[in-house]
Design an enzyme around this catalytic site. Sequence first.
Site, PDB file in Angstrom:
ATOM      1  N   ARG A 173       0.810  -1.213   0.000  1.00 37.55           N
ATOM      2  CA  ARG A 173       0.000   0.000   0.000  1.00 37.55           C
ATOM      3  C   ARG A 173       0.852   1.274   0.000  1.00 37.55           C
ATOM      4  NH1 ARG A 173      -1.288   1.784   5.443  1.00 37.55           N
ATOM      5  NH2 ARG A 173      -3.443   2.198   4.860  1.00 37.55           N
ATOM      6  N   ARG A 177       6.102   6.829  -6.697  1.00 34.36           N
ATOM      7  CA  ARG A 177       5.708   7.680  -7.814  1.00 34.36           C
ATOM      8  C   ARG A 177       6.923   8.164  -8.585  1.00 34.36           C
ATOM      9  NH1 ARG A 177       2.525  10.583  -3.784  1.00 34.36           N
ATOM     10  NH2 ARG A 177       0.437   9.675  -3.696  1.00 34.36           N
ATOM     11  N   ARG A 252      -0.026  -4.692  17.992  1.00 30.94           N
ATOM     12  CA  ARG A 252       1.080  -3.800  18.318  1.00 30.94           C
ATOM     13  C   ARG A 252       0.529  -2.639  19.122  1.00 30.94           C
ATOM     14  NH1 ARG A 252       5.970  -4.827  18.836  1.00 30.94           N
ATOM     15  NH2 ARG A 252       6.831  -2.942  17.891  1.00 30.94           N
ATOM     16  N   ARG A 283       8.606   8.195  14.859  1.00 27.80           N
ATOM     17  CA  ARG A 283       8.353   9.504  14.272  1.00 27.80           C
ATOM     18  C   ARG A 283       8.159  10.556  15.343  1.00 27.80           C
ATOM     19  NH1 ARG A 283       2.329   8.757  11.491  1.00 27.80           N
ATOM     20  NH2 ARG A 283       1.245   7.903  13.299  1.00 27.80           N
ATOM     21  N   GLU A 305       6.665   9.108  19.040  1.00 29.40           N
ATOM     22  CA  GLU A 305       5.836   7.905  18.995  1.00 29.40           C
ATOM     23  C   GLU A 305       6.734   6.663  19.026  1.00 29.40           C
ATOM     24  OE1 GLU A 305       2.914   6.060  15.661  1.00 29.40           O
ATOM     25  OE2 GLU A 305       2.412   8.100  16.325  1.00 29.40           O
ATOM     26  N   TYR A 353      -6.857  -3.795   9.823  1.00 29.09           N
ATOM     27  CA  TYR A 353      -6.337  -2.441   9.771  1.00 29.09           C
ATOM     28  C   TYR A 353      -7.275  -1.579   8.933  1.00 29.09           C
ATOM     29  CZ  TYR A 353      -3.275   1.546   9.294  1.00 29.09           C
ATOM     30  OH  TYR A 353      -2.756   2.813   9.354  1.00 29.09           O
ATOM     31  N   ASP A 355      -8.370   2.465   7.914  1.00 30.05           N
ATOM     32  CA  ASP A 355      -8.250   3.911   7.999  1.00 30.05           C
ATOM     33  C   ASP A 355      -9.599   4.473   8.438  1.00 30.05           C
ATOM     34  OD1 ASP A 355      -5.566   4.174   7.216  1.00 30.05           O
ATOM     35  OD2 ASP A 355      -6.100   4.000   5.099  1.00 30.05           O
TER      36      ASP A 355
END
Length: 372
Positions: A173, A177, A252, A283, A305, A353, A355
């Site tokens: 995913r 580009r 997790r 991050r 995090e 998972y 979004d």
Amino acid sequence: MNSYDYLVVGSGLFGSVFAHEAALRGKRVKVIEKREHIAGNIYTKEFDGIQVHQYGAHIFHTSDREIWDYVNQFAKFNRYTNSPVANYKGQMYNLPFNMNTFNELWGTRTPEEAFKKIEEQKRAVHLVGQPRNLEEQAISLVGTDIYQKLIKGYTEKQWGKKATELPAFIIRRLPVRFTYDNNYFNDTYQGIPIGGYTQIVEKMLDSDLIDIETNVDFFAHKDRYLGEYPKVVFTGMIDQYFDYKYGELEYRSLRFENEELNVSNYQGNAVINYTDAETPYTRIIEHKHFEFGKGDSGKTIITREYPANWKRGDEPYYPVNDVQNNKLYKQYAKLAARESNVIFGGRLGQYRYFDMHQVIHSALVRVHDEFD
């Protein structure tokens, strides 16, 4: 006997969408939440005029116009575009992987040059057949340099496993580009709600037919709840609901370390990923950049995090959807199908998972099945 039609366990997006839609149809709903606040992991809270994402960065994105229109009922969204940056041992690279990244790494200037570089690196490691794991999948997409610098360390920290032990689909995913485009998502619609996410859930649950209780543990009175309420919408861990009958599913967890700094701009971007293996966090989020630097100009708030192994009692954030866990989930899903008065939903209830837009879609599909 109570007069409620539904008990909703959890006030995240799935539970809140369901409760909202049920109330619109004249149903009385009780929402219970184990945390001290509503809104689940999308909960935001204001500090120094800055909306702080309390459980990690949340950027709303979708190509589904109906979902975009639906969520815009509850908040006005800004034009924020997710353009994270990677820090590898002090070197900075644009994400997602695009012509800017390739130029920063190799000095390539055209798509043809970058493509040839990736193909050259793929041939050097003699990949044959379908990728068998995340490492092979990543190298097949972007070559060895990007894999070693920007994927391997970050991914192994995030999932707590070697990349060769992780399924290939996790990395599929990830956008790649051959254009100079730093927009992480390909979706048509993208943004952050002005004033934060909490207001969305507050408005969803703002009904005379909905009552809310926080700091309530469903499992402390599970049998009573199941006996008293005609139907239950459960958004917690499906394996916990069944008392881990077949064993624990794998999750997790995350740990967040917030810090307020007396500077107006700490890192110049909302999200910077630390992709080396040595840095313990994955991050740093600087929240004011989600709303273009708004807030106290002399202060900023950052969040480091840290990924963590999950154990009972910890907060689960990500299901580990490898072959073994998916097989175990199917056993629990069969049990869930026999629970005629319980609806399982959300990341944890469906062990998937999602979004945010996918959670909303899933909830609306379940609402349609239930009422329409």
